[in-house]
Write an enzyme that holds these catalytic residues in place. Structure first.
Site, PDB file in Angstrom:
ATOM      1  N   ALA A 138     -11.277   6.441  -5.067  1.00  0.00           N
ATOM      2  CA  ALA A 138     -10.795   7.729  -4.554  1.00  0.00           C
ATOM      3  C   ALA A 138     -10.358   7.528  -3.110  1.00  0.00           C
ATOM      4  O   ALA A 138     -10.775   8.229  -2.202  1.00  0.00           O
ATOM      5  CB  ALA A 138     -11.887   8.774  -4.643  1.00  0.00           C
ATOM      6  N   GLY A 153      -3.726  -5.885 -10.398  1.00  0.00           N
ATOM      7  CA  GLY A 153      -4.370  -4.915  -9.504  1.00  0.00           C
ATOM      8  C   GLY A 153      -5.807  -5.257  -9.205  1.00  0.00           C
ATOM      9  O   GLY A 153      -6.108  -6.138  -8.391  1.00  0.00           O
ATOM     10  N   LYS A 198       0.816  -1.222   0.000  1.00  0.00           N
ATOM     11  CA  LYS A 198       0.000   0.000   0.000  1.00  0.00           C
ATOM     12  C   LYS A 198       0.852   1.276   0.000  1.00  0.00           C
ATOM     13  O   LYS A 198       1.885   1.330   0.661  1.00  0.00           O
ATOM     14  CB  LYS A 198      -0.880  -0.065   1.257  1.00  0.00           C
ATOM     15  N   CYS A 250      -0.603   9.469  -8.377  1.00  0.00           N
ATOM     16  CA  CYS A 250      -1.888   9.252  -7.703  1.00  0.00           C
ATOM     17  C   CYS A 250      -2.842  10.386  -8.046  1.00  0.00           C
ATOM     18  O   CYS A 250      -2.553  11.550  -7.775  1.00  0.00           O
ATOM     19  CB  CYS A 250      -1.725   9.164  -6.195  1.00  0.00           C
TER      20      CYS A 250
END
Lengths: 301, 249
Positions: A70, A265, A45, A130
Site C-alpha cells: 500500500a 516485479g 517508479k 493503482c
C-alpha cells in the site's frame, strides 16, 4: 543464432524482459547486482504531476506466496524526475519507460506533457490501475468510459509509445482492454496488483495502514496468465504480461499465452539479479529448443 | 560498499538462550560489514517468499555472524538451521551507527542487542570501552554475557528480576542520569522511544536502529518508510540507524 528483440508496436526492445514499476526504483538501486544493459527495459517508479508522500506505514504484509503493498505512489513529482533523475538515466544501455499516474485526467496529462520534453523517454506506461490511491488510479481502469477518456486525453499530449497498464480488479478485462486500444494505446500491460487484505490477528488490526492493498507475487500468476491469454486473443496491439514471474519457466507461460514481452516485479525483491537471469535464460531456452526467436512459441496455447 | 548476493555456509549455530541463536556464516567473498548494517537472508524451506532483514552481529572479511530469535515461521527456520547449510545473503545493506562517541552509552533489548556487539567491538578497537545496558526477559545465557563483556562494561536488566536490575533498561541508573556524549540504541520500539526521551531530556545525541517491515532492502519498493522531519524515508537505505532529531518521535 537466437534473436530476442521484440517490436512492441514501434518500440524496439533488445529482449522481452522489463522490470515492473515500483519494484526496481530508477534502476540504480540494482546496478550492483547486474549490468542493467542486459535488460529489455526498466519501467521506473510511478510518477505523478505533483509530489506525493504516499500512504502511512505499515505499507507491506507478506501473504502466502505473495505480498500486499500500500505504498500509494510515493514520488517526488514529474518535475523532480525531469531535472534530477532523467539526467542520471542516460547511458544505462536499456530502454527507460516512465510509469505515469494521476488523480484526474488533467493530472495524468500534465505529467505526460512534461515527460514529452524528455527525448530519451521513448515510452510511458499509463497506470490506470493503482489500487492504493484514494482518487483516480484504479477508478480509471475499472470502467470502460473512464479508461477511454484518460487514455484518449493522454494520447493527444504524449507523442511516443503509449503503454496502458490494466487492473485485474474487473469483471471483464477484455472490455477494458478494447476500450484502451480504441482510445489509442500502443500496447497493454497486465496485470497490476489484485486488491487484497490481511488482518494482524495478534493486534486485531488490518495489516496495512490503508486496510486494503495490492497483492503481487506468485500467488497472482494464474490470474495474470489467464487475463493475458484472454486479452492477447482479443486485441491487435502487443500485450506485456506480468504477475508473479520468478523464473524463465514463468516468463514462458506468459509468452505462450500470447505476451510479446514480460515484466518482472516482486521477484526483484527476492533475487535482485533475477531480471537479468531471466533475460539470459530465455536465450538459453531458445538455443535448447532450437528456436530462432520466441515468435515460434508466442501465443501457442 | 558494493551490495552483493552472497552464498554463505553455516559454520555453526550456537544456542544463546531465550530462543536466540548465534549463527556464524562464512564465504570467501563475504566483505567486512559495519556496525548497524544488515543483510537480507533467504529462508530455505519455510514457505516464505521474501528475504528477512537481519542485523549484523559480528563481521570480518570472509565471516558474518547473526543473532536470531525464533519469533515466526522464517526466524524459526533460521534459529534451527544446521551447520553446512548454504544460505543466500544480500548485503551489506543500510547505514549503520556513527563511531564518534568518546563516552558512548549503548542500550539494547533482547535480539536488538545484535548490532551493539559489533559496535562495541569496533569502539574497543578505537580504544573506547563503551558501557552497555542490556535488557532481557530473563537471565541471559553465559555465552551472551561473556561475548558482550569482552568489549563493553555491561549492566544487565531483566523483566523477571532473575538477574541484574529488575525491570526494563530505563530502570538502570545510567539511563536515569545519562553521563555520555552519545547514546546508541536498538531494541523494541517502546524501549527505543523511552531511551530516546531520556537522551533528549539529558540533551545527549542519540541514535536508534529501526526495524520497519521491509521487502527489497534496496530502497526500491518504498515499503519500510519512516516518517521523518524531511518526509517519508526508507529505513533500508537512509537507515536503519537514524539520529532521533531526524524522527518525528
Amino acid at each position: 543464432m537466437v534473436n530476442l528483440t521484440v517490436d512492441l508496436g514501434g518500440l524496439r526492445l533488445k529482449n522481452p524482459v522489463l522490470t515492473a514499476s515500483g519494484t526496481f526504483g530508477y534502476g540504480h538501486e540494482y546496478a550492483d547486482f547486474m549490468d542493467l544493459s542486459a535488460l529489455g527495459g526498466i519501467i521506473v517508479k510511478g510518477t505523478t504531476a505533483e509530489p506525493r508522500q504516499g500512504n502511512p506505514y505499515p505499507r507491506m504484509a507478506e501473504t502466502p506466496s505473495g505480498m500486499l503493498n500500500a505504498v500509494g505512489l510515493q514520488n517526488k513529482g514529474v518535475e523532480h524526475f525531469a531535472t534530477e533523475i532523467y539526467p542520471t538515466l542516460h547511458g544505462l544501455g536499456t530502454e527507460v519507460i516512465v510509469n505515469v499516474s494521476g488523480s484526474s485526467v488533467a493530472a495524468y496529462c500534465a505529467a505526460a506533457e512534461r515527460l514529452a520534453d524528455l527525448g530519451k523517454i521513448h515510452a510511458i506506461e499509463l497506470n490506470i490501475s493503482c489500487p492504493n490511491v484514494r482518487q483516480g488510479g484504479m477508478a480509471f481502469g475499472t470502467d470502460c468510459t473512464a479508461a477511454a477518456e484518460v487514455v484518449g486525453a493522454v494520447r493527444r499530449v504524449w507523442p511516443r509509445h503509449l503503454m496502458v497498464k490494466l487492473s485485474p480488479n474487473v469483471t471483464d478485462i477484455v472490455a477494458i482492454a478494447r476500450a484502451a486500444e480504441d482510445a489509442g494505446a500502443d500496447s497493454l500491460s497486465l496485470i497490476n496488483t489484485l486488491l487484497g487484505m490481511a488482518v494482524d490477528v495478534e493486534r486485531r488490526r488490518p495489516a496495512l495502514s490503508t486496510v486494503t492493498g495490492g497483492l503481487s507475487g506468485p500467488a497472482v500468476r494464474p490470474v495474470a496468465v489467464r487475463m493475458v491469454w484472454q486479452v492477447a486473443k482479443a486485441v491487435k496491439v502487443p500485450v506485456v504480461g506480468l504477475g508473479g514471474i520468478c523464473s524463465v519457466r514463468d516468463a514462458l507461460e506468459f509468452i505462450m499465452a500470447g505476451a510479446m514481452a514480460v515484466q518482472i516485479g516482486t521477484a526483484n525483491f527476492v533475487n535482485p539479479r533475477i531480471a537479468a537471469d531471466i533475460a539470459s535464460g530465455l536465450a538459453d531456452y531458445c538455443r535448447r529448443e532450437s528456436l530462432t526467436s520466441l515468435d515460434e512459441i508466442r501465443g501457442v496455447v | 560498499m558494493r551490495k552483493q548476493i552472497l552464498t554463505l555456509t553455516v559454520e555453526s549455530n550456537t544456542d544463546a538462550g531465550d530462543g536466540m541463536s548465534v549463527l556464524t556464516l562464512s564465504g570467501p567473498d563475504c566483505p567486512a560489514m559495519l556496525p548497524g548494517q544488515f543483510v537480507e537472508v533467504e529462508v530455505p524451506g519455510a514457505g516464505v517468499l521474501l528475504r528477512r532483514p537481519i542485523s549484523v552481529f559480528d563481521s570480518d572479511t570472509g565471516r558474518l555472524s547473526l543473532l536470531v530469535r525464533a519469533a515466526g515461521r522464517a526466524t524459526d527456520v533460521l534459529a534451527h538451521i544446521q551447520p553446512g547449510t548454504a544460505l543466500s545473503v544480500v548485503g551489506p545493506l543500510g547505514r549503520g551507527f556513527a563511531m564518534d562517541g568518546r563516552r558512548p552509552l549503548l542500550v539494547g533489548g533482547g535480539v536488538g542487542l545484535a548490532p551493539l556487539y559489533l559496535l562495541a567491538r569496533r569502539y574497543s578497537a578505537q580504544g573506547v570501552r563503551p558501557r552497555l545496558i542490556a535488557g532481557f526477559r530473563t537471565a541471559p545465557s553465559q555465552l551472551l554475557k561473556d561475548l558482550y563483556a569482552r568489549y563493553a562494561e555491561v549492566t544487565v536488566c531483566t523483566d523477571d528480576g532473575s538477574e541484574g536490575i529488575r525491570g526494563n533498561v530505563c530502570a538502570a541508573p545510567a539511563l536515569q542520569h545519562i553521563d555520555a556524549d552519545m547514546v546508541q540504541v536498538c531494541g523494541p520500539l517502546p524501549m527505543m522511544k523511552a531511551v530516546a526521551g531520556a537522551a533528549r531530556t539529558a540533551a545527549v545525541p542519540c541514535q536508534v536502529s529501526l526495524e520497519n517491515k521491509m521487502a527489497c532492502g534496496l530502497g526500491a519498493c518504498l515499503c519500510c518508510v519512516e516518517n521523518t522531519t524531511t518526509g517519508n524515508r526508507c529505513v533500508c537505505t537512509d537507515g536503519p540507524v537514524f539520529n532521533i532529531n531526524e524522527l518525528t518521535w
